[in-house]
Design a protein around this motif. Structure first.
Motif, mmCIF file in Angstrom:
data_model
loop_
_atom_site.group_PDB
_atom_site.id
_atom_site.type_symbol
_atom_site.label_atom_id
_atom_site.label_comp_id
_atom_site.label_asym_id
_atom_site.label_seq_id
_atom_site.Cartn_x
_atom_site.Cartn_y
_atom_site.Cartn_z
ATOM 1 N N ARG A 1 0.832 -1.209 0.000
ATOM 2 C CA ARG A 1 0.000 0.000 0.000
ATOM 3 C C ARG A 1 0.867 1.259 0.000
ATOM 4 O O ARG A 1 0.588 2.219 -0.699
ATOM 5 N N ILE A 2 1.946 1.251 0.776
ATOM 6 C CA ILE A 2 2.857 2.402 0.820
ATOM 7 C C ILE A 2 3.450 2.657 -0.558
ATOM 8 O O ILE A 2 3.470 3.787 -1.041
ATOM 9 N N VAL A 3 3.936 1.603 -1.201
ATOM 10 C CA VAL A 3 4.566 1.747 -2.519
ATOM 11 C C VAL A 3 3.537 2.172 -3.562
ATOM 12 O O VAL A 3 3.817 3.048 -4.387
ATOM 13 N N THR B 1 -1.764 4.473 6.599
ATOM 14 C CA THR B 1 -1.324 3.637 5.475
ATOM 15 C C THR B 1 -0.371 2.557 5.961
ATOM 16 O O THR B 1 -0.490 1.399 5.576
ATOM 17 N N ARG B 2 0.552 2.946 6.805
ATOM 18 C CA ARG B 2 1.565 1.998 7.268
ATOM 19 C C ARG B 2 1.025 1.012 8.293
ATOM 20 O O ARG B 2 1.412 -0.155 8.316
ATOM 21 N N ALA C 1 9.430 1.091 0.057
ATOM 22 C CA ALA C 1 8.571 1.597 1.135
ATOM 23 C C ALA C 1 9.404 2.359 2.158
ATOM 24 O O ALA C 1 8.998 3.425 2.636
ATOM 25 N N MET C 2 10.571 1.847 2.462
ATOM 26 C CA MET C 2 11.434 2.496 3.438
ATOM 27 C C MET C 2 11.854 3.890 2.958
ATOM 28 O O MET C 2 11.852 4.849 3.739
ATOM 29 N N ALA C 3 12.179 4.022 1.680
ATOM 30 C CA ALA C 3 12.573 5.318 1.123
ATOM 31 C C ALA C 3 11.421 6.322 1.235
ATOM 32 O O ALA C 3 11.630 7.483 1.602
ATOM 33 N N ILE C 4 10.215 5.873 0.928
ATOM 34 C CA ILE C 4 9.021 6.737 1.017
ATOM 35 C C ILE C 4 8.803 7.161 2.471
ATOM 36 O O ILE C 4 8.588 8.334 2.763
#
Length: 132
Positions: A69-71, A80-81, A122-125
Protein backbone atom coordinates in the motif's frame (compact mmCIF):
# COMPACT_ATOMS: atom_id res chain seq x y z
CA UNK A 1 50.94 9.36 42.34
CA UNK A 2 49.32 6.28 43.85
CA UNK A 3 46.00 8.13 44.31
CA UNK A 4 46.14 9.33 40.69
CA UNK A 5 46.58 5.77 39.41
CA UNK A 6 43.75 4.56 41.61
CA UNK A 7 41.43 7.26 40.25
CA UNK A 8 42.37 6.42 36.66
CA UNK A 9 41.81 2.70 37.18
CA UNK A 10 38.40 3.30 38.77
CA UNK A 11 37.41 5.57 35.89
CA UNK A 12 38.61 3.15 33.20
CA UNK A 13 37.11 0.09 34.87
CA UNK A 14 33.79 1.82 35.59
CA UNK A 15 33.38 3.29 32.10
CA UNK A 16 32.79 0.06 30.13
CA UNK A 17 30.02 -0.95 32.50
CA UNK A 18 28.27 2.38 31.95
CA UNK A 19 28.73 2.12 28.20
CA UNK A 20 27.39 -1.42 28.12
CA UNK A 21 24.33 -0.34 30.07
CA UNK A 22 23.47 2.05 27.20
CA UNK A 23 23.32 -0.86 24.76
CA UNK A 24 21.01 -3.13 26.73
CA UNK A 25 17.85 -3.62 24.67
CA UNK A 26 14.62 -2.47 26.18
CA UNK A 27 11.73 -4.85 26.64
CA UNK A 28 9.35 -1.95 26.04
CA UNK A 29 7.52 -2.52 22.75
CA UNK A 30 6.49 1.09 22.18
CA UNK A 31 7.77 2.75 19.05
CA UNK A 32 8.74 6.31 18.23
CA UNK A 33 6.81 6.07 14.96
CA UNK A 34 3.02 5.81 14.71
CA UNK A 35 2.45 5.24 18.41
CA UNK A 36 -1.30 4.73 17.94
CA UNK A 37 -0.91 1.48 16.01
CA UNK A 38 -3.91 -0.83 16.14
CA UNK A 39 -3.47 -3.81 18.43
CA UNK A 40 -3.44 -7.29 17.00
CA UNK A 41 -6.85 -8.94 17.13
CA UNK A 42 -7.50 -10.60 20.47
CA UNK A 43 -7.69 -14.11 18.98
CA UNK A 44 -4.11 -13.67 17.72
CA UNK A 45 -2.85 -12.58 21.12
CA UNK A 46 -4.50 -15.56 22.82
CA UNK A 47 -3.56 -18.27 20.32
CA UNK A 48 -1.94 -21.44 21.62
CA UNK A 49 1.72 -22.14 20.98
CA UNK A 50 0.80 -25.13 18.82
CA UNK A 51 -1.15 -22.84 16.48
CA UNK A 52 1.28 -19.89 16.51
CA UNK A 53 1.94 -20.41 12.77
CA UNK A 54 -1.59 -19.00 12.16
CA UNK A 55 -0.68 -15.79 13.97
CA UNK A 56 2.62 -15.55 12.11
CA UNK A 57 0.83 -15.92 8.77
CA UNK A 58 -1.62 -13.11 9.56
CA UNK A 59 1.32 -10.93 10.66
CA UNK A 60 3.11 -11.70 7.39
CA UNK A 61 0.00 -10.90 5.34
CA UNK A 62 -0.41 -7.62 7.27
CA UNK A 63 3.21 -6.59 6.68
CA UNK A 64 3.11 -7.39 2.96
CA UNK A 65 -0.21 -5.59 2.46
CA UNK A 66 1.03 -2.51 4.27
CA UNK A 67 4.31 -2.24 2.39
CA UNK A 68 2.45 -2.79 -0.87
CA UNK A 69 0.00 0.00 0.00
CA UNK A 70 2.86 2.40 0.82
CA UNK A 71 4.57 1.75 -2.52
CA UNK A 72 1.31 1.93 -4.50
CA UNK A 73 0.19 5.22 -2.93
CA UNK A 74 3.63 6.78 -2.50
CA UNK A 75 2.50 7.77 0.99
CA UNK A 76 3.53 6.63 4.44
CA UNK A 77 0.95 8.08 6.77
CA UNK A 78 0.34 6.12 9.95
CA UNK A 79 -3.04 4.96 8.60
CA UNK A 80 -1.32 3.64 5.47
CA UNK A 81 1.57 2.00 7.27
CA UNK A 82 -0.43 0.61 10.20
CA UNK A 83 -4.11 0.23 9.28
CA UNK A 84 -6.56 -2.01 11.07
CA UNK A 85 -5.93 -5.73 10.89
CA UNK A 86 -9.22 -6.35 9.09
CA UNK A 87 -7.84 -6.77 5.54
CA UNK A 88 -5.15 -9.22 6.70
CA UNK A 89 -7.67 -11.19 8.76
CA UNK A 90 -10.07 -11.32 5.81
CA UNK A 91 -7.37 -12.57 3.45
CA UNK A 92 -6.33 -15.18 6.01
CA UNK A 93 -9.89 -16.43 6.51
CA UNK A 94 -10.71 -16.52 2.79
CA UNK A 95 -7.50 -18.18 1.65
CA UNK A 96 -5.99 -20.11 4.55
CA UNK A 97 -8.45 -20.72 7.39
CA UNK A 98 -8.80 -24.42 6.54
CA UNK A 99 -5.31 -24.87 5.09
CA UNK A 100 -2.85 -27.36 6.50
CA UNK A 101 0.04 -26.17 8.64
CA UNK A 102 2.61 -26.76 5.87
CA UNK A 103 0.50 -24.69 3.45
CA UNK A 104 0.44 -21.81 5.93
CA UNK A 105 4.19 -22.03 6.40
CA UNK A 106 4.70 -21.88 2.63
CA UNK A 107 2.31 -18.93 2.41
CA UNK A 108 4.25 -17.12 5.17
CA UNK A 109 7.41 -17.56 3.14
CA UNK A 110 5.69 -16.14 0.04
CA UNK A 111 4.35 -13.09 1.92
CA UNK A 112 7.78 -12.50 3.47
CA UNK A 113 9.44 -12.57 0.06
CA UNK A 114 6.85 -10.12 -1.25
CA UNK A 115 7.32 -7.80 1.73
CA UNK A 116 11.11 -7.97 1.53
CA UNK A 117 11.01 -7.04 -2.16
CA UNK A 118 8.84 -4.00 -1.36
CA UNK A 119 10.72 -2.95 1.76
CA UNK A 120 13.47 -0.78 0.15
CA UNK A 121 10.95 1.31 -1.82
CA UNK A 122 8.57 1.60 1.14
CA UNK A 123 11.43 2.50 3.44
CA UNK A 124 12.57 5.32 1.12
CA UNK A 125 9.02 6.74 1.02
CA UNK A 126 8.62 6.49 4.79
CA UNK A 127 12.04 7.91 5.58
CA UNK A 128 11.30 10.92 3.35
CA UNK A 129 8.19 11.51 5.48
CA UNK A 130 10.05 10.87 8.75
CA UNK A 131 7.91 7.85 9.42
CA UNK A 132 10.28 4.86 9.44
Amino acid sequence: MRNALLCISITVVGFPAAAERDFVPSLDSTSDVCIDRPAEPEWMQNITVREAYRRVLVQDIYRAQNLERIVETGSCTCDTRFPSWEAAETEFRERFNTAERWEMLEASDTYNRRANALRPDAMAICEAEGNW
